[in-house]
Enzyme design. Structure first.
Site, PDB file in Angstrom:
ATOM      1  N   SER A 286       0.823  -1.203   0.000  1.00 53.53           N
ATOM      2  CA  SER A 286       0.000   0.000   0.000  1.00 53.53           C
ATOM      3  C   SER A 286       0.857   1.253   0.000  1.00 53.53           C
ATOM      4  O   SER A 286       1.826   1.370   0.759  1.00 53.53           O
ATOM      5  CB  SER A 286      -0.914   0.012   1.232  1.00 53.53           C
ATOM      6  N   HIS A 288      -0.088   3.945   1.165  1.00 54.54           N
ATOM      7  CA  HIS A 288      -0.343   4.621   2.441  1.00 54.54           C
ATOM      8  C   HIS A 288       0.788   4.339   3.436  1.00 54.54           C
ATOM      9  O   HIS A 288       1.138   5.197   4.250  1.00 54.54           O
ATOM     10  CB  HIS A 288      -1.680   4.163   3.023  1.00 54.54           C
ATOM     11  N   ASP A 295      -6.570   9.301   0.672  1.00 56.38           N
ATOM     12  CA  ASP A 295      -7.930   9.032   0.215  1.00 56.38           C
ATOM     13  C   ASP A 295      -8.770  10.241   0.636  1.00 56.38           C
ATOM     14  O   ASP A 295      -8.774  10.627   1.814  1.00 56.38           O
ATOM     15  CB  ASP A 295      -8.487   7.764   0.868  1.00 56.38           C
ATOM     16  N   GLU A 338     -10.437   4.234  -8.681  1.00 50.94           N
ATOM     17  CA  GLU A 338     -10.611   4.833  -7.361  1.00 50.94           C
ATOM     18  C   GLU A 338     -10.421   6.354  -7.480  1.00 50.94           C
ATOM     19  O   GLU A 338      -9.289   6.850  -7.384  1.00 50.94           O
ATOM     20  CB  GLU A 338      -9.622   4.253  -6.343  1.00 50.94           C
ATOM     21  N   HIS A 341      -8.410   8.182  -4.556  1.00 52.83           N
ATOM     22  CA  HIS A 341      -7.038   7.839  -4.167  1.00 52.83           C
ATOM     23  C   HIS A 341      -6.046   8.664  -4.982  1.00 52.83           C
ATOM     24  O   HIS A 341      -5.929   8.511  -6.196  1.00 52.83           O
ATOM     25  CB  HIS A 341      -6.786   6.344  -4.398  1.00 52.83           C
TER      26      HIS A 341
END
Length: 374
Positions: A286, A288, A295, A338, A341
């Protein structure tokens, strides 16, 4: 008065003529040259085992008597060979013909898959190769340009050639390292972009951080929050949006390995493994965790129909952000669209991926994969 030969005289003359004729015929037979049919090709490869018998396919009215005679094939070019035969009366004949020795065999060349080089070293790259040739005479040279000051991956092309001009070319990967402590894993993308993976750390391609199903992070890696550049760029973008009446808010930012593991497992329980692999990242894969992803606003695809998304997708590249998983790019990214994102890659590369509004994804541009290993 004319005199006529008697019958006996004619017999004597005819007998003499017959003797002469028979003698001529016998002489012709006795001295008759055997007929050799030569093979279509009178060429031999350098060093090939060859004898006179290899030149002849058939002998009529006699036989070949030097078929075992060896033809020297260790000198390239035209040369003379002697074919010796005898007829049925033992009379021998020696005919000279021209044969050709050629070399059409390319040298064999072996090169290593990778050559590691540390800047400043004195290194003979030819010494890494092994070459051989049927003539025993072969030279190797490096035929392409390279830069020993440029850290990363380069391609070296070697050429092995013999006196006849036959050649073999092979390439190898040259990895130029900064110094003896440089333990990065360098690579080159299929379309020639430079990349490297820091041991127990991030992968970069031309300075762009790459985290996907193929390129992951160890559980110990953690930015402990958004990176400084990501945080500052987000602040500027959020303020610029607000000045135009657009509200951008963070739903999720930094997530460590453990947190991502929880998120993925929860997704699996909700939608099943197959769908989870398209909508959520496994722990260690990820963005993140690297502190470069955000997000924003909504986790629903309908966010793409809002004025906030319209502003975001038109302006985020100016602040160094990209829509990481654009619509229609699942075959490259491994994830569904997405719109919420966004990922920080820096303003220069963000404009490249923005592509005048026709978003490109990282995998598509660099021709890299996004697939989980077994």
């Amino acid at each position: 008065m004319a005199r006529h030969l008697s019958k006996r005289g004619w017999i004597v003359i005819l007998s003499a003529l017959l003797v002469i004729l028979m003698g001529a015929l016998c002489a012709r037979v006795i001295f008759q040259h055997p007929v050799c049919t030569l093979k279509q090709s009178l060429e031999f490869e350098y060093g090939q085992k060859a004898t006179v018998a290899d030149l002849v396919s058939e002998v009529r009215r006699g036989e070949l008597i030097n078929g075992d005679a060896v033809i020297d094939t260790y000198v390239i070019g035209e040369k003379e060979a002697v074919i010796s035969t005898k007829n049925h009366f033992g009379r021998q004949f020696h005919d000279r013909i021209t044969v050709t020795v050629k070399d059409s065999v390319a040298p064999e060349l072996e090169v290593p898959e990778v050559i590691n080089y540390v800047r400043g070293e004195n290194m003979d790259f030819i010494s890494f190769t092994t070459a051989s040739d049927n003539t025993g005479k072969v030279k190797v040279e490096l035929i392409n340009d390279y830069d020993l000051e440029k850290v990363g991956v380069q391609i070296l092309t070697f050429r092995a050639y013999d006196p006849s001009g036959n050649e073999t070319r092979k390439t190898t990967t040259l990895i130029v390292r900064e110094d003896g402590n440089d333990n990065k894993k360098y690579f080159m993308t299929p379309n020639g972009y430079q990349g490297y993976t820091v041991v127990d750390g991030l992968t970069f391609i031309e300075g762009v951080p790459v985290i996907n199903k193929t390129y992951g992070l160890p559980s110990s890696y953690g930015a402990r929050g958004l990176t400084k550049d990501t945080s500052e760029a987000w602040k500027k973008m959020k303020e610029a949006a607000a000045e135009e009446g657009i509200t951008l808010k963070v739903l999720s930012a930094y997530r460590n390995y453990g947190h991502q593991e929880e998120v993925f497992n929860k997704k699996v329980k909700e939608v099943g493994m197959e769908q989870a692999l398209l909508t959520s990242e496994k722990a260690g894969h990820s963005e993140h965790q690297a502190g470069i992803a955000l997000d924003v606003n909504s986790f629903k695809e309908s966010f793409a129909e809002t004025k906030e998304y319209e502003w975001l997708q038109k302006n985020c590249a100016s602040y160094g952000f990209i829509i990481r998983y654009p619509k229609g790019k699942t075959e490259y990214t491994g994830y569904v669209f997405e719109p919420w994102h966004i990922t920080y890659v820096g303003e220069q590369w963000a404009q490249v991926f923005y592509n005048n509004g026709n978003w490109l994804c990282i995998e598509e541009y660099f021709q890299i994969t996004s697939e989980y290993g077994e």
